[in-house]
Scaffold this motif. Structure first.
Motif, PDB file in Angstrom:
ATOM      1  N   GLY A   1      -4.915   1.824 -24.531  1.00  0.00           N
ATOM      2  CA  GLY A   1      -4.822   3.228 -24.864  1.00  0.00           C
ATOM      3  C   GLY A   1      -4.536   3.431 -26.341  1.00  0.00           C
ATOM      4  N   GLU A   2      -4.845   4.604 -26.822  1.00  0.00           N
ATOM      5  CA  GLU A   2      -4.591   4.981 -28.213  1.00  0.00           C
ATOM      6  C   GLU A   2      -4.382   6.485 -28.242  1.00  0.00           C
ATOM      7  OE1 GLU A   2      -3.901   3.961 -32.159  1.00  0.00           O
ATOM      8  OE2 GLU A   2      -4.605   2.555 -30.625  1.00  0.00           O
ATOM      9  N   GLY A   3      -3.168   6.911 -28.585  1.00  0.00           N
ATOM     10  CA  GLY A   3      -2.888   8.342 -28.582  1.00  0.00           C
ATOM     11  C   GLY A   3      -3.003   8.913 -27.181  1.00  0.00           C
ATOM     12  N   ALA A   4      -3.802   9.960 -27.035  1.00  0.00           N
ATOM     13  CA  ALA A   4      -4.002  10.573 -25.722  1.00  0.00           C
ATOM     14  C   ALA A   4      -5.242  10.042 -25.012  1.00  0.00           C
ATOM     15  CB  ALA A   4      -4.111  12.090 -25.885  1.00  0.00           C
ATOM     16  N   HIS A   5      -5.802   8.938 -25.506  1.00  0.00           N
ATOM     17  CA  HIS A   5      -7.019   8.380 -24.923  1.00  0.00           C
ATOM     18  C   HIS A   5      -6.729   7.008 -24.306  1.00  0.00           C
ATOM     19  CE1 HIS A   5      -9.984  11.194 -27.036  1.00  0.00           C
ATOM     20  NE2 HIS A   5      -8.783  11.539 -27.477  1.00  0.00           N
ATOM     21  N   VAL A   6      -7.416   6.716 -23.195  1.00  0.00           N
ATOM     22  CA  VAL A   6      -7.296   5.405 -22.549  1.00  0.00           C
ATOM     23  C   VAL A   6      -8.695   4.898 -22.223  1.00  0.00           C
ATOM     24  CG1 VAL A   6      -4.986   5.778 -21.592  1.00  0.00           C
ATOM     25  CG2 VAL A   6      -6.989   6.480 -20.258  1.00  0.00           C
ATOM     26  N   TRP A   7      -8.795   3.577 -22.035  1.00  0.00           N
ATOM     27  CA  TRP A   7     -10.054   2.938 -21.682  1.00  0.00           C
ATOM     28  C   TRP A   7      -9.827   2.051 -20.466  1.00  0.00           C
ATOM     29  CZ3 TRP A   7      -8.558   4.289 -26.445  1.00  0.00           C
ATOM     30  CH2 TRP A   7      -9.495   4.921 -27.282  1.00  0.00           C
ATOM     31  N   ASP A   8     -10.784   2.046 -19.546  1.00  0.00           N
ATOM     32  CA  ASP A   8     -10.662   1.171 -18.378  1.00  0.00           C
ATOM     33  C   ASP A   8     -11.248  -0.203 -18.698  1.00  0.00           C
ATOM     34  OD1 ASP A   8     -13.451   1.345 -18.083  1.00  0.00           O
ATOM     35  OD2 ASP A   8     -13.352   2.787 -16.434  1.00  0.00           O
TER      36      ASP A   8
ATOM     37  N   ASN B   1       0.827  -1.208   0.000  1.00  0.00           N
ATOM     38  CA  ASN B   1       0.000   0.000   0.000  1.00  0.00           C
ATOM     39  C   ASN B   1       0.863   1.260   0.000  1.00  0.00           C
ATOM     40  OD1 ASN B   1      -2.311   1.571   0.095  1.00  0.00           O
ATOM     41  ND2 ASN B   1      -2.336   1.594   2.329  1.00  0.00           N
ATOM     42  N   THR B   2       1.558   1.497  -1.110  1.00  0.00           N
ATOM     43  CA  THR B   2       2.410   2.681  -1.205  1.00  0.00           C
ATOM     44  C   THR B   2       1.711   3.854  -1.884  1.00  0.00           C
ATOM     45  OG1 THR B   2       3.347   1.860  -3.281  1.00  0.00           O
ATOM     46  CG2 THR B   2       4.542   1.345  -1.257  1.00  0.00           C
ATOM     47  N   PHE B   3       0.627   3.601  -2.589  1.00  0.00           N
ATOM     48  CA  PHE B   3      -0.071   4.672  -3.307  1.00  0.00           C
ATOM     49  C   PHE B   3      -1.548   4.785  -2.948  1.00  0.00           C
ATOM     50  CE2 PHE B   3       3.507   3.710  -6.187  1.00  0.00           C
ATOM     51  CZ  PHE B   3       4.054   4.991  -6.286  1.00  0.00           C
ATOM     52  N   GLY B   4      -2.038   3.957  -2.033  1.00  0.00           N
ATOM     53  CA  GLY B   4      -3.465   3.938  -1.777  1.00  0.00           C
ATOM     54  C   GLY B   4      -4.187   3.173  -2.861  1.00  0.00           C
ATOM     55  N   PRO B   5      -5.504   3.072  -2.754  1.00  0.00           N
ATOM     56  CA  PRO B   5      -6.273   2.314  -3.755  1.00  0.00           C
ATOM     57  C   PRO B   5      -6.145   2.951  -5.139  1.00  0.00           C
ATOM     58  CG  PRO B   5      -7.602   2.764  -1.798  1.00  0.00           C
ATOM     59  CD  PRO B   5      -6.363   3.584  -1.669  1.00  0.00           C
ATOM     60  N   PRO B   6      -5.921   2.144  -6.168  1.00  0.00           N
ATOM     61  CA  PRO B   6      -5.862   2.696  -7.533  1.00  0.00           C
ATOM     62  C   PRO B   6      -7.177   3.358  -7.908  1.00  0.00           C
ATOM     63  CG  PRO B   6      -5.039   0.444  -7.470  1.00  0.00           C
ATOM     64  CD  PRO B   6      -5.674   0.701  -6.150  1.00  0.00           C
ATOM     65  N   LYS B   7      -7.077   4.471  -8.643  1.00  0.00           N
ATOM     66  CA  LYS B   7      -8.279   5.207  -9.035  1.00  0.00           C
ATOM     67  C   LYS B   7      -9.023   4.519 -10.163  1.00  0.00           C
ATOM     68  CE  LYS B   7      -6.158   9.628  -7.728  1.00  0.00           C
ATOM     69  NZ  LYS B   7      -6.958   9.751  -6.496  1.00  0.00           N
ATOM     70  N   LEU B   8      -8.270   3.841 -11.042  1.00  0.00           N
ATOM     71  CA  LEU B   8      -8.855   3.170 -12.193  1.00  0.00           C
ATOM     72  C   LEU B   8      -8.059   1.915 -12.482  1.00  0.00           C
ATOM     73  CD1 LEU B   8      -9.253   6.181 -14.675  1.00  0.00           C
ATOM     74  CD2 LEU B   8     -11.134   5.028 -13.488  1.00  0.00           C
TER      75      LEU B   8
ATOM     76  N   PRO C   1      -7.864  18.190  -5.066  1.00  0.00           N
ATOM     77  CA  PRO C   1      -8.262  16.772  -5.114  1.00  0.00           C
ATOM     78  C   PRO C   1      -9.688  16.585  -5.630  1.00  0.00           C
ATOM     79  CG  PRO C   1      -7.121  17.270  -3.064  1.00  0.00           C
ATOM     80  CD  PRO C   1      -7.398  18.577  -3.725  1.00  0.00           C
ATOM     81  N   GLU C   2     -10.583  17.502  -5.240  1.00  0.00           N
ATOM     82  CA  GLU C   2     -11.960  17.411  -5.730  1.00  0.00           C
ATOM     83  C   GLU C   2     -12.030  17.660  -7.235  1.00  0.00           C
ATOM     84  OE1 GLU C   2     -12.164  18.528  -1.365  1.00  0.00           O
ATOM     85  OE2 GLU C   2     -10.921  19.054  -3.095  1.00  0.00           O
ATOM     86  N   VAL C   3     -11.202  18.566  -7.741  1.00  0.00           N
ATOM     87  CA  VAL C   3     -11.158  18.825  -9.182  1.00  0.00           C
ATOM     88  C   VAL C   3     -10.680  17.585  -9.935  1.00  0.00           C
ATOM     89  CG1 VAL C   3      -9.964  20.138 -10.983  1.00  0.00           C
ATOM     90  CG2 VAL C   3     -10.924  21.319  -8.991  1.00  0.00           C
ATOM     91  N   VAL C   4      -9.655  16.914  -9.396  1.00  0.00           N
ATOM     92  CA  VAL C   4      -9.160  15.687 -10.031  1.00  0.00           C
ATOM     93  C   VAL C   4     -10.268  14.637 -10.097  1.00  0.00           C
ATOM     94  CG1 VAL C   4      -7.545  13.760  -9.773  1.00  0.00           C
ATOM     95  CG2 VAL C   4      -6.755  16.110  -9.422  1.00  0.00           C
ATOM     96  N   ALA C   5     -11.011  14.479  -8.995  1.00  0.00           N
ATOM     97  CA  ALA C   5     -12.095  13.488  -8.960  1.00  0.00           C
ATOM     98  C   ALA C   5     -13.216  13.867  -9.928  1.00  0.00           C
ATOM     99  CB  ALA C   5     -12.635  13.365  -7.544  1.00  0.00           C
TER     100      ALA C   5
ATOM    101  N   ASP D   1     -14.555  11.812 -13.263  1.00  0.00           N
ATOM    102  CA  ASP D   1     -15.967  11.479 -13.478  1.00  0.00           C
ATOM    103  C   ASP D   1     -16.436  11.956 -14.847  1.00  0.00           C
ATOM    104  OD1 ASP D   1     -16.138  10.302 -11.007  1.00  0.00           O
ATOM    105  OD2 ASP D   1     -17.037  12.056 -10.016  1.00  0.00           O
ATOM    106  N   ALA D   2     -15.846  13.054 -15.316  1.00  0.00           N
ATOM    107  CA  ALA D   2     -16.237  13.617 -16.609  1.00  0.00           C
ATOM    108  C   ALA D   2     -15.418  13.058 -17.772  1.00  0.00           C
ATOM    109  CB  ALA D   2     -16.093  15.145 -16.574  1.00  0.00           C
ATOM    110  N   GLY D   3     -14.468  12.153 -17.466  1.00  0.00           N
ATOM    111  CA  GLY D   3     -13.703  11.507 -18.525  1.00  0.00           C
ATOM    112  C   GLY D   3     -12.361  12.134 -18.817  1.00  0.00           C
ATOM    113  N   TRP D   4     -11.775  12.826 -17.832  1.00  0.00           N
ATOM    114  CA  TRP D   4     -10.479  13.484 -18.012  1.00  0.00           C
ATOM    115  C   TRP D   4      -9.545  13.084 -16.882  1.00  0.00           C
ATOM    116  CZ3 TRP D   4     -10.293  16.162 -22.500  1.00  0.00           C
ATOM    117  CH2 TRP D   4     -11.525  16.532 -23.067  1.00  0.00           C
TER     118      TRP D   4
END
Length: 379
Positions: free
Chosen positions: A14-21, A2-9, A329-333, A337-340
């Motif tokens: 990925g393709e270019g600047a886009h990724v898929w979970d 547990n060095t980074f906490g729970p993974p966010k995704l 942190p709230e902006v990152v979350a 949620d908005a796909g960025w």
């Protein structure tokens, strides 16, 4: 562990600047693996270079060398040297921390021990590089740390002059402090650092692990200053996603290491060197230095137009924002949620470091979504 906490995704492709979970949801990656994925994801030039090299020779150990390693060393010295630079040499490692460890050991071979470091600096997590990293929460659990370290304010010329003396082995500066929220070192400061270190017989070391390899629209963030350092450390974007670090040195510093002084098993292996050469080739062929400059200007202007952003810093595609509220942190979350995908480096600081191949359309889409992201975050 547990060095980074729970993974966010859990990301799947990925393709270019886009990724898929793994659930198939798409995101636009404005962090780029923390300024690593220079060519984005799944770039054909990088895939081909790695596949071709691995099909012929993957690893040799440090008893031998290979054509990709020699070619990469020559290429890096060519693009990272000022026109009047003395002879240079390269040590290849596997990461930015390892490149910085090499530079620390190199500085010790001057016969001095004192290293002058900037407040808010980040140079890595290994014990030596951690000793040069400013954040107390990173350092304190592991103290006592090695080294004779003096901290001074970033960008303060008088503090620099007062700190550097005949006991100083090196002054280490990030031309852009990435982990601190993208703080830019003024050109006059870099030039003063060259003057002060030369007068004291100390090494001038630029840590360009995050800011180098085209990230700012130049091969090095320090390049426009015209300053030739004694040492430059590189990693992150150099391999385009594969693990490689490099410690470059010029003049007397290039000759300090002798046999047995340092080593690595995997550093400079032909696969990662082939990947790095493909990254450099593609940056040139696709004019990504100019692209990073132009698209970065649009990104900074766009996100900075919202009144809730009080400051925008950076060069090229290394961008730092200060928010009016402690809501990073709230902006990152909300962005996720908005796909960025973006990153917080403090309570009110947001960092963006998209791949150099990010499109104007993606930047315009983020700028359009930005007010809604701030609304959702309560910023």
């Amino acid at each position: 562990m547990n060095t980074f906490g729970p993974p966010k995704l859990v990301l799947a492709r990925g393709e270019g600047a886009h990724v898929w979970d793994v659930d198939g949801r798409e995101y636009v990656d404005f962090l780029g693996g923390i300024a690593v994925n220079t060519l984005g994801h799944n770039h054909p030039a990088l895939v081909a270079a790695v596949s071709d090299q691995l099909s012929t020779l993957g690893h040799t150990s440090n008893f031998f060398t290979t054509r990709p390693a020699v070619e990469l060393a020559e290429r890096l010295l060519s693009i990272c040297s000022q026109p009047d630079a003395p002879e240079g040499r390269v040590f290849f490692a596997n990461s930015g921390s390892e490149a910085n460890e090499a530079a620390i050991k190199l500085s010790r071979l001057t016969g001095r021990t004192k290293i002058v470091v900037m407040q808010d600096a980040f140079h890595g997590r290994t014990m030596g590089s951690l000793a040069l990293t400013a954040k107390a929460a990173y350092r304190e659990p592991f103290e006592p740390l090695p080294g004779d370290v003096t901290w001074i304010p970033f960008g303060d010329v008088e503090a620099l002059r007062g700190a550097v003396d005949e006991q100083t082995a090196a002054v280490v500066i990030e031309p852009l402090q990435g982990e601190a929220g993208v703080n830019v070192a003024p050109t006059a400061y870099l030039r003063a650092a060259r003057e002060v270190t030369s007068a004291a017989g100390a090494l001038l070391w630029f840590d360009e692990v995050q800011s180098g390899m085209g990230r700012t629209g130049h091969w090095l963030a320090s390049a426009p200053s015209g300053v030739q350092p004694d040492v430059v450390t590189l990693a992150k974007g150099l391999g385009g996603g594969l693990p490689i670090g490099a410690c470059l040195a010029w003049g007397e510093a290039a000759h300090l290491f002798g046999p047995g002084n340092h080593g690595t098993t995997f550093g400079g292996n032909p696969v990662v060197c082939a990947a790095a050469l493909a990254v450099l080739d593609t940056i040139e062929k696709e004019s990504l230095l100019d692209h990073a400059t132009a698209v970065g200007e649009r990104l900074r202007a766009g996100v900075g137009a919202d009144a809730r952003v009080t400051d925008v810093r950076g060069e090229g595609l290394l961008v730092g924002l200060t928010l009016a509220a402690e809501k990073a942190p709230e902006v990152v979350a909300a962005a996720q949620d908005a796909g960025w995908i973006v990153n917080a480096t403090g309570g009110d600081r947001v960092r963006m470091a998209p791949p150099l191949v990010v499109s104007f359309d993606d930047v315009d889409a983020l700028v359009a979504a930005w007010p809604g992201i701030l609304d959702a975050a309560g910023a």
